[in-house]
Motif scaffolding. Structure first.
Motif, PDB file in Angstrom:
ATOM      1  N   VAL A  47    -119.991 -31.839 -79.494  1.00 50.10           N
ATOM      2  CA  VAL A  47    -120.520 -31.613 -78.144  1.00 50.10           C
ATOM      3  C   VAL A  47    -122.012 -31.311 -78.247  1.00 50.10           C
ATOM      4  N   THR A  48    -122.694 -31.416 -77.112  1.00 49.99           N
ATOM      5  CA  THR A  48    -124.079 -30.973 -77.023  1.00 49.99           C
ATOM      6  C   THR A  48    -124.086 -29.609 -76.361  1.00 49.99           C
ATOM      7  N   LEU A  57    -135.450 -24.533 -73.284  1.00 52.17           N
ATOM      8  CA  LEU A  57    -134.085 -24.872 -73.644  1.00 52.17           C
ATOM      9  C   LEU A  57    -133.174 -24.529 -72.471  1.00 52.17           C
ATOM     10  N   SER A  58    -132.158 -25.327 -72.269  1.00 50.94           N
ATOM     11  CA  SER A  58    -131.173 -25.002 -71.237  1.00 50.94           C
ATOM     12  C   SER A  58    -129.782 -25.330 -71.760  1.00 50.94           C
ATOM     13  N   GLY A  63    -122.130 -25.756 -73.498  1.00 47.44           N
ATOM     14  CA  GLY A  63    -122.907 -24.688 -74.111  1.00 47.44           C
ATOM     15  C   GLY A  63    -122.728 -23.362 -73.396  1.00 47.44           C
ATOM     16  N   GLN A  64    -122.618 -23.426 -72.040  1.00 47.89           N
ATOM     17  CA  GLN A  64    -122.421 -22.208 -71.260  1.00 47.89           C
ATOM     18  C   GLN A  64    -121.079 -21.554 -71.587  1.00 47.89           C
ATOM     19  N   PHE A  67    -121.258 -20.147 -75.076  1.00 45.17           N
ATOM     20  CA  PHE A  67    -122.085 -18.951 -75.132  1.00 45.17           C
ATOM     21  C   PHE A  67    -121.293 -17.713 -74.718  1.00 45.17           C
ATOM     22  N   LEU A  68    -120.446 -17.851 -73.706  1.00 40.97           N
ATOM     23  CA  LEU A  68    -119.616 -16.728 -73.269  1.00 40.97           C
ATOM     24  C   LEU A  68    -118.656 -16.307 -74.381  1.00 40.97           C
ATOM     25  N   SER A  69    -118.104 -17.316 -75.078  1.00 41.79           N
ATOM     26  CA  SER A  69    -117.211 -16.998 -76.199  1.00 41.79           C
ATOM     27  C   SER A  69    -117.973 -16.297 -77.321  1.00 41.79           C
ATOM     28  N   CYS A  70    -119.203 -16.767 -77.555  1.00 35.99           N
ATOM     29  CA  CYS A  70    -120.021 -16.136 -78.596  1.00 35.99           C
ATOM     30  C   CYS A  70    -120.338 -14.689 -78.238  1.00 35.99           C
TER      31      CYS A  70
END
Length: 309
Positions: A47-48, A57-58, A63-64, A67-70
């Protein structure tokens, strides 16, 4: 797995700093290393995660979500780190203590009573048994044991008290029996053994002044594996018992039992607080041992070790 977790941390830092260079400065690594970590994540998941431009950067939709999982992962890791520090430095969590029923009831509980009341964050379990307990296998933090010598190199032993063995009998038994002036006279008397002691019928005496050594074996008819029962048999006039000094103080003071051959000494036992060997011990273990040392240092009669490290 660890590489992936490390890359997730790098990705979260990139998002929070909104730049690869900012994340690199925060993490103390090169910008190219940061870029490589992100590329590895994207290739692995196919994935990107980030839209890259010269200005900013967006996050992509994927990715969103990632990011929540991270963030959740990092928060969980931080909670784990905080909990480990609490368990190491604070008096919280579980504490498992092993001892014998007699030591536990007569000494360990009185030694730790105020300490336990002062530290409500500790959940304490007492394993009271006469059997040998493997500290690691049964998750024991501290074992309180009595021994003539300690030679288990897998354990760290903190000496708490040096305790004499004494021979005792009731006044009524002594008044009705043959006199006892020397160790050899014991051969005409009945021993009430605590059978947990090794070679419980054999006695090695040394005179306190002359240094004379005498060995005696006594006959037995009644016996028990429990100090409380041995004392009761002794108080009822059934014979002579060999009991550790600190377990018989009250009876010697009130006169219900009398020491036999007080000028002749038997080998002393040492009471130890044992822990499995490790580089660093939780503070709760240190503080518990401190409380035990303070209690046993105050035993009357000068029988305890002084200045124990």
């Amino acid at each position: 797995m660890l590489d992936q977790l490390r890359a997730m941390g790098v990705f979260a830092c990139v998002v929070e700093k909104s730049s690869f260079s900012g994340a690199a400065r925060e993490l103390g690594i090169t910008t190219s290393a940061v870029s490589q970590q992100i590329r590895s994540l994207e290739q692995e998941m196919d994935v990107t995660l980030l839209h890259r431009s010269t200005r900013k950067l967006s996050l992509t939709e994927a990715g969103q979500a990632f990011f929540l999982s991270c963030q959740e992962m990092l928060a969980a890791a931080e909670r784990g780190k905080i909990r480990i520090n609490e368990l190491r430095d604070d008096l919280v969590g579980d504490l498992r203590i092993s001892t014998t029923p007699e030591l536990g009831a007569l000494h360990v509980i009185p030694a730790l009573s105020h300490w336990m009341s002062a530290h409500k964050g500790l959940a304490i379990h007492f394993e009271a048994d006469h059997r040998y307990i493997d500290l690691i296998e049964e998750r024991i933090d501290i074992a309180v044991r009595m021994s003539l010598k300690m030679d288990d190199h897998n354990l760290t032993a903190v000496p708490l008290a040096r305790v004499d063995q004494v021979l005792v009998a009731s006044p009524s038994y002594l008044n009705q029996s043959l006199p006892i002036t020397r160790p050899e006279d014991l051969r005409h008397h009945e021993l009430l053994p605590v059978t947990l002691m090794q070679n419980y019928q054999h006695f090695a005496f040394r005179h306190g002044l002359s240094g004379e050594v005498v060995n005696v074996d006594m006959k037995t008819r009644l016996g028990t594996n429990n100090v409380f029962v041995a004392k009761s048999l002794c108080q009822q006039g059934h014979g002579i018992a060999r009991i550790l000094y600190m377990d018989i103080q009250k009876e010697l003071i009130n006169g219900s039992l009398v020491e036999v051959l007080p000028d002749w000494h038997m080998p002393s036992y040492t009471l130890h607080a044992l822990t499995s060997k490790r580089e660093q011990y939780p503070m709760k273990v240190h503080r518990c041992i401190d409380a035990l040392k303070q209690y046993f240092a105050q035993l009357p009669g000068g029988r305890s070790l002084q200045g124990v490290a």
